[in-house]
Design an enzyme around this catalytic site. Structure first.
Site, PDB file in Angstrom:
ATOM      1  N   HIS A 122      41.012  49.778  34.253  1.00 61.13           N
ATOM      2  CA  HIS A 122      40.997  48.309  34.314  1.00 61.13           C
ATOM      3  C   HIS A 122      40.011  47.820  33.243  1.00 61.13           C
ATOM      4  CE1 HIS A 122      39.971  44.357  36.091  1.00 61.13           C
ATOM      5  NE2 HIS A 122      41.114  44.453  36.742  1.00 61.13           N
ATOM      6  N   ASP A 199      35.460  54.341  39.767  1.00 62.69           N
ATOM      7  CA  ASP A 199      35.906  53.009  40.136  1.00 62.69           C
ATOM      8  C   ASP A 199      36.827  53.160  41.353  1.00 62.69           C
ATOM      9  OD1 ASP A 199      37.269  50.650  40.478  1.00 62.69           O
ATOM     10  OD2 ASP A 199      37.787  50.363  38.373  1.00 62.69           O
ATOM     11  N   LYS A 225      39.241  43.343  48.058  1.00 65.58           N
ATOM     12  CA  LYS A 225      40.435  44.193  48.040  1.00 65.58           C
ATOM     13  C   LYS A 225      40.542  45.030  49.310  1.00 65.58           C
ATOM     14  CE  LYS A 225      40.499  44.628  43.016  1.00 65.58           C
ATOM     15  NZ  LYS A 225      41.622  43.836  42.516  1.00 65.58           N
ATOM     16  N   CYS A 363      45.251  43.367  33.651  1.00 56.93           N
ATOM     17  CA  CYS A 363      43.911  43.700  33.137  1.00 56.93           C
ATOM     18  C   CYS A 363      43.826  45.156  32.689  1.00 56.93           C
ATOM     19  CB  CYS A 363      42.813  43.413  34.164  1.00 56.93           C
ATOM     20  SG  CYS A 363      42.710  41.698  34.606  1.00 56.93           S
TER      21      CYS A 363
HETATM   22  N1  PMP Z   1      39.011  48.216  38.845  1.00 58.36           N
HETATM   23  C1  PMP Z   1      40.257  48.276  39.334  1.00 58.36           C
HETATM   24  C2  PMP Z   1      40.974  49.597  39.364  1.00 58.36           C
HETATM   25  C3  PMP Z   1      40.857  47.103  39.817  1.00 58.36           C
HETATM   26  O1  PMP Z   1      42.095  47.160  40.307  1.00 58.36           O
HETATM   27  C4  PMP Z   1      40.136  45.887  39.782  1.00 58.36           C
HETATM   28  C5  PMP Z   1      40.746  44.597  40.261  1.00 58.36           C
HETATM   29  N2  PMP Z   1      42.075  44.386  39.880  1.00 58.36           N
HETATM   30  C6  PMP Z   1      38.848  45.899  39.261  1.00 58.36           C
HETATM   31  C7  PMP Z   1      38.327  47.072  38.806  1.00 58.36           C
HETATM   32  C8  PMP Z   1      38.018  44.650  39.187  1.00 58.36           C
HETATM   33  O2  PMP Z   1      37.698  44.220  40.471  1.00 58.36           O
HETATM   34  P1  PMP Z   1      36.969  42.818  40.677  1.00 58.36           P
HETATM   35  O3  PMP Z   1      37.747  41.811  39.902  1.00 58.36           O
HETATM   36  O4  PMP Z   1      37.042  42.606  42.156  1.00 58.36           O
HETATM   37  O5  PMP Z   1      35.574  42.966  40.193  1.00 58.36           O
END
Ligand code: PMP
Length: 404
Positions: A122, A199, A225, A363
């Site tokens: 991400h 992560d 999440k 993203c």
């Molecule tokens: N890492 C992964 C694998 C994600 O799926 C996400 C959210 N889509 C994030 C990081 C970022 O999370 P947040 O926007 O809640 O900080």
């Protein structure tokens, strides 16, 4: 076995209609819906125990402090961390990674040192390292993947050099659903004396996580999440590593003493929690973790696996269907494109049929580049979804295909 109908009653939003159609919420990888107990925890927090924590001598402040610290212990138990000092509350995965990127780079890296990430990260596990690269001259090395969307472990081993200072990888891909062989990835790094950041944003909501078993130095996830509130998340770090890192932000709460001549920083975990923490969010997150624990993480994983198998079969039967991510180990995420239909058109038309999916690059633009597409449609499932919803979804995708 999970009682899905009674679980769905815990989530009032799931009985909503959109455009006159029953809502089918398949955007769980972006954020999950909240059970009543989490929303009630927030409400009762503000109504009954609201006072700024850690500094007060009065009754409410002591109660609010205890609730926040109790929430920390709940997270500790949920992750099976050794100590509550290893649990830092942050705003989420993104802030947790930025914290490590900033503090780790300051303490442990110099120009020319290397961080290994993977092609399926991400942006939040790419951009913080690039910011540090610009500041400190460190470089990123990237683990490639095969056509099924699995990381190439031989290529990973070949990326290490004497300049490798950290490995930072996702446990589960938010686009492909790939569950990476994270234990092996950690072991390979440790064999070379290199620490690892994992992560866990897409892992924690869907499977049992034991940070001692995993043995990574840092593990991060977001509350929203995992059925908790927005604006709160966690950085787990082994105590000896968190002790070694300098603070990320300065301010109240994180100090031992301050004068204009010299400031000394507080102990863990407070050293990394500058300012008034989200003590309402932390207690609501703890409530969410208790909720999923009651359902059982193994039961959740088994049921969601069943949903994924069913959805893959139903969608796989549609003419022109391309599913991105065919890993042997896969979480409940289905990214796809149908024929030449643009992902955005598919998403818009599904929305009109009451189905919430995500479209675009999710993203993960470097991953899109590696796959040679601009974006995909992504359906991501939760334990509150049903096979009947997947039937409606498959019929809707087929209907859209016919329209084009
Ligand atoms: N890492 C992964 C694998 C994600 O799926 C996400 C959210 N889509 C994030 C990081 C970022 O999370 P947040 O926007 O809640 O900080």
């Amino acid at each position: 076995m999970l009682d899905i109908q009674s679980i769905r009653e815990d989530f009032p939003i799931l009985s909503h209609t959109v455009y006159g159609k029953p809502l089918i919420y398949f955007d769980n990888a972006a954020t999950t819906q909240k059970p009543r107990c989490v929303v009630e925890k927030i409400e009762s927090g503000y109504y009954n125990v609201n006072a700024n924590i850690h500094r007060g001598v009065h009754f409410l402040s002591l109660e609010a402090t205890e609730a926040h610290e109790e929430a920390r212990r709940t997270v500790q138990q949920f992750l099976n961390a050794r100590s509550a000092n290893e649990i830092i509350f942050t705003r989420g995965t993104t802030e947790s990674i930025n914290l490590v990127a900033s503090s780790f780079t300051d303490a442990c890296m110099s120009a020319g040192d290397e961080v290994i990430v993977s092609v399926m990260e991400h942006h939040s596990n790419i951009v913080p390292w690039q910011i540090q690269a610009a500041r400190k001259g460190i470089t990123l090395k990237v683990i490639p993947m095969n056509a099924r969307g699995e990381l190439e472990l031989d290529a990973y081993r070949a990326l290490f050099s004497e300049r490798t200072k950290l490995v930072a990888v996702t446990q589960v891909s938010n686009v492909l659903g790939t569950i990476n062989p994270i234990t092996e990835i950690v072991e390979e790094a440790h064999r070379r004396g290199v620490p690892v950041l994992v992560d866990g944003a897409q892992a924690v909501p869907h499977m049992r996580v034991d940070v001692q078993e995993l043995d990574a130095e840092f593990y991060v996830f977001s509350g929203h999440k995992v059925y908790g509130p927005t604006g709160i998340g966690v950085l787990y770090g082994k105590e000896e590593w968190l002790d070694r890192l300098p603070p990320y932000q300065g301010g109240g709460e994180m100090i031992a003493s301050v004068s204009f001549e010299k400031t000394t920083f507080g102990e863990l975990p407070f050293k990394f929690e500058a300012g008034t923490p989200d003590y309402i969010g932390s207690t609501a997150l703890a409530e969410a973790l208790r909720y999923v624990s009651r359902l059982g993480m193994d039961e959740i994983a088994a049921y969601e696996g069943e949903l994924l198998r069913y959805a893959t079969e139903r969608l796989g039967a549609i003419e022109g269907m391309r599913i991105f991510g065919q890993a042997a180990e896969k979480g409940a995420v289905l990214s796809f494109l149908v024929g030449h239909i643009h992902h955005y058109d598919m998403g818009m038309l599904l929305d009109r049929l009451g189905i919430a999916v995500r479209t675009g690059h999710h993203c993960a633009q470097p991953l899109m580049q590696a796959m040679g597409v601009e974006g995909t449609v992504r359906a991501s499932f939760s334990f509150y979804n049903t096979k009947e919803e997947i039937d409606t979804f498959a019929e809707a995708v087929e209907r859209v295909r016919k329209m084009f």
